[in-house]
Design a protein around this motif. Structure first.
Motif, mmCIF file in Angstrom:
data_model
loop_
_atom_site.group_PDB
_atom_site.id
_atom_site.type_symbol
_atom_site.label_atom_id
_atom_site.label_comp_id
_atom_site.label_asym_id
_atom_site.label_seq_id
_atom_site.Cartn_x
_atom_site.Cartn_y
_atom_site.Cartn_z
ATOM 1 N N GLU A 82 62.729 -4.414 -15.108
ATOM 2 C CA GLU A 82 63.349 -3.097 -15.275
ATOM 3 C C GLU A 82 64.209 -2.747 -14.061
ATOM 4 O OE1 GLU A 82 60.143 -0.437 -15.908
ATOM 5 O OE2 GLU A 82 59.726 -1.119 -17.958
ATOM 6 N N THR A 83 63.725 -3.069 -12.855
ATOM 7 C CA THR A 83 64.500 -2.833 -11.638
ATOM 8 C C THR A 83 65.809 -3.598 -11.678
ATOM 9 O OG1 THR A 83 62.496 -2.472 -10.320
ATOM 10 C CG2 THR A 83 64.492 -3.095 -9.123
ATOM 11 N N ARG A 84 65.724 -4.855 -12.048
ATOM 12 C CA ARG A 84 66.913 -5.709 -12.113
ATOM 13 C C ARG A 84 67.912 -5.166 -13.138
ATOM 14 N NH1 ARG A 84 68.629 -10.315 -14.802
ATOM 15 N NH2 ARG A 84 69.365 -12.061 -13.523
ATOM 16 N N ALA A 85 67.414 -4.758 -14.295
ATOM 17 C CA ALA A 85 68.294 -4.219 -15.336
ATOM 18 C C ALA A 85 68.946 -2.917 -14.895
ATOM 19 C CB ALA A 85 67.499 -4.017 -16.627
ATOM 20 N N ASP A 86 68.197 -2.094 -14.178
ATOM 21 C CA ASP A 86 68.751 -0.825 -13.686
ATOM 22 C C ASP A 86 69.908 -1.077 -12.725
ATOM 23 O OD1 ASP A 86 68.681 2.103 -13.170
ATOM 24 O OD2 ASP A 86 68.045 1.451 -11.176
ATOM 25 N N ILE A 87 69.745 -2.048 -11.852
ATOM 26 C CA ILE A 87 70.811 -2.389 -10.901
ATOM 27 C C ILE A 87 72.054 -2.869 -11.628
ATOM 28 C CG2 ILE A 87 71.463 -4.119 -9.169
ATOM 29 C CD1 ILE A 87 68.586 -3.824 -8.071
ATOM 30 N N LEU A 88 71.875 -3.770 -12.573
ATOM 31 C CA LEU A 88 73.026 -4.334 -13.280
ATOM 32 C C LEU A 88 73.737 -3.281 -14.130
ATOM 33 C CD1 LEU A 88 71.519 -7.795 -14.309
ATOM 34 C CD2 LEU A 88 73.157 -7.311 -12.470
ATOM 35 N N LEU A 89 73.026 -2.245 -14.534
ATOM 36 C CA LEU A 89 73.659 -1.157 -15.284
ATOM 37 C C LEU A 89 74.361 -0.178 -14.347
ATOM 38 C CD1 LEU A 89 74.107 0.556 -17.893
ATOM 39 C CD2 LEU A 89 71.903 1.669 -17.357
ATOM 40 N N ARG A 90 73.643 0.371 -13.377
ATOM 41 C CA ARG A 90 74.191 1.467 -12.574
ATOM 42 C C ARG A 90 75.233 1.012 -11.567
ATOM 43 N NH1 ARG A 90 71.311 4.568 -9.283
ATOM 44 N NH2 ARG A 90 69.555 3.153 -8.972
ATOM 45 N N PHE A 91 75.038 -0.160 -10.967
ATOM 46 C CA PHE A 91 75.992 -0.609 -9.965
ATOM 47 C C PHE A 91 77.322 -1.010 -10.596
ATOM 48 C CE2 PHE A 91 72.890 -1.942 -6.343
ATOM 49 C CZ PHE A 91 72.293 -0.704 -6.417
ATOM 50 N N ALA A 92 77.317 -1.254 -11.899
ATOM 51 C CA ALA A 92 78.551 -1.613 -12.599
ATOM 52 C C ALA A 92 79.312 -0.394 -13.096
ATOM 53 C CB ALA A 92 78.221 -2.529 -13.786
ATOM 54 N N ASN A 93 78.814 0.788 -12.806
ATOM 55 C CA ASN A 93 79.406 2.017 -13.313
ATOM 56 C C ASN A 93 80.775 2.271 -12.683
ATOM 57 O OD1 ASN A 93 80.001 4.585 -14.192
ATOM 58 N ND2 ASN A 93 78.082 5.520 -13.516
ATOM 59 N N PRO A 94 81.872 2.111 -13.433
ATOM 60 C CA PRO A 94 83.202 2.294 -12.835
ATOM 61 C C PRO A 94 83.522 3.750 -12.524
ATOM 62 C CG PRO A 94 83.405 1.927 -15.188
ATOM 63 C CD PRO A 94 81.955 1.730 -14.853
ATOM 64 N N MET A 95 82.787 4.688 -13.116
ATOM 65 C CA MET A 95 83.066 6.100 -12.850
ATOM 66 C C MET A 95 82.756 6.485 -11.411
ATOM 67 S SD MET A 95 81.745 8.048 -16.313
ATOM 68 C CE MET A 95 80.068 7.419 -16.191
ATOM 69 N N LEU A 96 81.839 5.749 -10.760
ATOM 70 C CA LEU A 96 81.453 6.104 -9.393
ATOM 71 C C LEU A 96 82.588 5.903 -8.395
ATOM 72 C CD1 LEU A 96 77.820 4.732 -9.048
ATOM 73 C CD2 LEU A 96 78.547 7.102 -8.777
ATOM 74 N N GLN A 97 83.419 4.885 -8.629
ATOM 75 C CA GLN A 97 84.504 4.581 -7.689
ATOM 76 C C GLN A 97 83.958 4.458 -6.264
ATOM 77 O OE1 GLN A 97 88.287 4.549 -8.873
ATOM 78 N NE2 GLN A 97 86.803 3.761 -10.339
ATOM 79 N N ASP A 98 82.822 3.787 -6.130
ATOM 80 C CA ASP A 98 82.194 3.608 -4.825
ATOM 81 C C ASP A 98 82.904 2.467 -4.098
ATOM 82 O OD1 ASP A 98 80.458 4.216 -2.821
ATOM 83 O OD2 ASP A 98 78.648 3.523 -3.846
ATOM 84 N N THR A 99 83.343 2.706 -2.889
ATOM 85 C CA THR A 99 84.215 1.748 -2.228
ATOM 86 C C THR A 99 83.452 0.654 -1.483
ATOM 87 O OG1 THR A 99 84.364 3.031 -0.180
ATOM 88 C CG2 THR A 99 85.976 3.530 -1.916
#
Length: 461
Positions: A348-365
C-alpha cells in the motif's frame, strides 16, 4: 486589507464567554488581532486577546464543552503549518492560534482572517479549494499572548523546521509555566518536523530552561510526540504568490501517524491521526521509502534535464530504477521488522507513492526536492541509509546505489550544497567524495561494498 460588511478585520471582537459563534459565520470563534497592549497601556485580558484566560484552562478538561471552542496552538504558519495542520485542526473544530516569526505573514493572516488552501487529489485527478478560518495569528514577540494560548490549549503542534526548534523552546517553557500555575490538564506537543528524534531534541531544549520541580511536572504532564508527515506542499511560483500571497497548495494526503508511547493526554479528535507502537520503525518507513523515492525522482529527473518531479514517470528507464529501489527498500523493511511491516502494508505504501508522486497538478520542482544532496547522502539519511539497511538485511541494493550515483551527479546551479559536492568530486574523486559526505568507511564492508556499487553506476551514467 479586506473589509467585511464595512468592519475593519483588524479589530475583530471576541465572542462573549460561553456563547458559541454561529455556524457559517465569517469566522468561527472570531478574536481580536491586537497584541498585549501598546507601551504604557494595561494589557487586555487573555480572553480579549484571542485566547481563553489561563485560569479557565483547568476547566477545559478534554475540550468537550459545547460552550467553548477547542483551542490548538500551531507553532509555524508555513507550508505544513497552514497546508496540513491548519486543515486538520479546522476540520476538527479547533480554534487555531498560529505562532510565527514572519511578521508580514502574521499581519496578513490577522488582517484577512482566512486563507485559501487548494488540495490536489491525485486519486480523483481534481483540485478542490477551501477556506481556513477560525484562527488568530500571533508574532513570536507577543509573549503574553503565547503564554495564554499555551496555558489554555488542548493540543500543540510544531512545524517550524528542525533548525528553529531551539528558538521556540523559550516560548514553550514560558507558556508551560503558565499552564502549570493554572493546574491545567496534561498536554501533548506534536512535532511535524523532518527528523526522527525532533521530539527528544525539543523536550531537552525546553527542560533545560526549567527548574527541578518544573522538570518533574513536565515529565508527567507534557508529551513531546513525534509524527510522520507525508503530505507534499510545493513552493508556489512567484507570480502566484504575488497574486494570492496567503494561498497554500498541497496534495490531499490526510494521514498523520504519531508516536503513541509518547502521549500524555488523550488523542485529539482529528481525522487521519493514529498512533504507532514503534515510532522508530515508522520513521524508517518514511525516510527510506517516501523520502528516498522523492529524492530519487529529483535526481533521476535532473539527469534528464527535467523540471518537475512527476516528469520521470514518463521515462521507462527512470521508472525501472525507481520501482526497483522501492522493491529493495520494502523488502529490507519487511526482513528487518516483520513484526511491524506486513507485505500488504508495504504494498500500500509503494502504491501510494507511485500515485501521489506522479501527480502533475503539484508542479513540485526538482530544484526544491533535490536541494541539499550532501545531507541526503548522509549515512543515516534516505539514500545511503536505505542502501545500508538493504545490505544489513541481505539485499543487494543495485537500484538504490544507482540513486546514490545520481545524487553525486546533482550539479544544480544555485544550490550551494550541490556546488560543494561537485568541488569535492573534482578535488578528490567521486569515491572519496562519497566517503566524506556519507561517513562510509572504504576500508571495510559493508561500507566498501556500497561505495563500489555506487561507483559502478557513477561510471556508467
Amino acid at each position: 486589507m479586506k473589509q467585511n460588511n464595512g468592519t475593519d478585520r483588524k479589530r475583530r471582537t471576541a465572542p462573549a464567554p460561553g456563547v458559541p459563534t454561529p455556524a457559517g459565520s465569517d469566522r468561527a470563534a472570531a478574536t481580536p488581532a491586537t497584541a498585549a497592549g501598546a507601551p504604557g497601556e494595561a494589557a487586555a485580558p487573555a480572553s480579549a486577546r484571542g485566547v481563553p484566560d489561563p485560569a479557565t484552562a483547568a476547566a477545559r478538561g478534554s475540550g468537550d464543552s459545547p460552550l467553548r471552542p477547542r483551542l490548538a496552538v500551531q507553532f509555524g504558519a508555513g507550508n505544513i503549518g497552514r497546508g496540513f495542520m491548519g486543515q486538520l485542526l479546522h476540520e476538527a473544530g479547533f480554534h487555531i492560534v498560529f505562532v510565527d516569526a514572519a511578521a508580514e505573514l502574521v499581519a496578513a493572516l490577522e488582517a484577512e482572517g482566512r486563507y485559501p488552501l487548494r488540495l490536489l487529489d491525485a486519486a480523483r485527478g481534481a483540485a478542490h479549494e477551501m477556506q481556513i478560518d477560525g484562527f488568530d495569528a500571533v508574532a513570536v514577540s507577543e509573549r503574553q499572548r503565547i503564554d495564554d494560548a499555551v496555558a489554555a490549549a488542548e493540543v500543540i503542534f510544531t512545524a517550524v523546521g528542525v533548525k528553529y526548534l531551539p528558538d521556540i523552546a523559550p516560548l514553550l517553557a514560558s507558556g508551560l509555566r503558565a499552564r502549570r500555575a493554572a493546574a491545567a490538564a496534561p498536554l501533548d506537543i506534536y512535532l511535524c518536523e523532518n527528523l526522527l528524534d525532533a521530539a527528544g531534541q525539543l523536550r531537552e531544549a525546553v527542560s533545560s530552561l526549567l527548574d527541578d520541580e518544573e522538570r518533574d511536572w513536565l515529565r508527567h504532564a507534557v508529551g513531546f510526540v513525534g509524527t510522520s508527515v507525508a503530505r507534499m506542499v510545493p513552493v508556489l511560483p512567484a507570480e502566484l504568490r504575488s497574486d494570492r500571497p496567503l494561498l497554500v497548495v498541497a496534495d490531499a494526503f490526510h494521514k498523520l501517524p504519531y508516536d503513541g508511547a509518547a502521549r500524555r493526554a488523550p488523542q485529539p479528535p482529528i481525522e487521519g491521526m493514529y498512533p504507532v507502537s514503534d515510532f522508530g520503525a515508522e520513521g524508517q518507513r518514511k525516510l527510506f521509502v517516501y523520502n528516498m523515492a522523492h529524492a530519487a525522482l529529483a535526481y533521476l529527473g535532473h539527469q534528464r534535464s527535467m523540471r518537475y518531479v512527476h516528469e520521470p514517470f514518463a521515462d521507462p528507464q527512470a521508472m525501472r530504477i525507481l520501482r526497483g529501489a522501492l522493491d529493495e527498500a520494502c523488502a529490507a523493511l519487511a526482513a528487518k521488522r516483520p513484526d511491524v511491516f506486513s507485505q500488504e502494508f508495504l504494498a500500500e505504501t509503494r502504491a501510494d507513492i507511485l500515485l501521489r508522486f506522479a501527480n502533475p497538478m503539484l508542479q513540485d520542482t526538482i530544484e526544491r526536492v533535490g536541494r541539499d544532496p550532501i545531507r541526503k547522502l548522509g549515512r543515516d539519511d534516505r539514500l545511503v541509509g536505505c542502501a545500508m539497511l538493504c545490505l544489513g538485511s541481505g539485499i543487494r541494493p543495485q537500484n538504490v546505489a544507482a540513486l546514490c550515483a545520481a545524487a553525486l551527479r546533482y550539479n544544480r546551479s544555485g544550490d550551494p550544497d550541490a556546488g560543494r559536492l561537485q568541488r569535492l568530486i573534482a578535488e578528490h574523486g567521486p569515491a572519496a567524495a562519497l566517503a566524506e559526505v556519507s561517513g562510509l568507511d572504504p576500508s571495510g564492508d559493508p561500507d566498501r561494498e556500497l561505495i563500489s556499487m555506487v561507483m559502478e553506476h557513477y561510471g556508467s551514467s
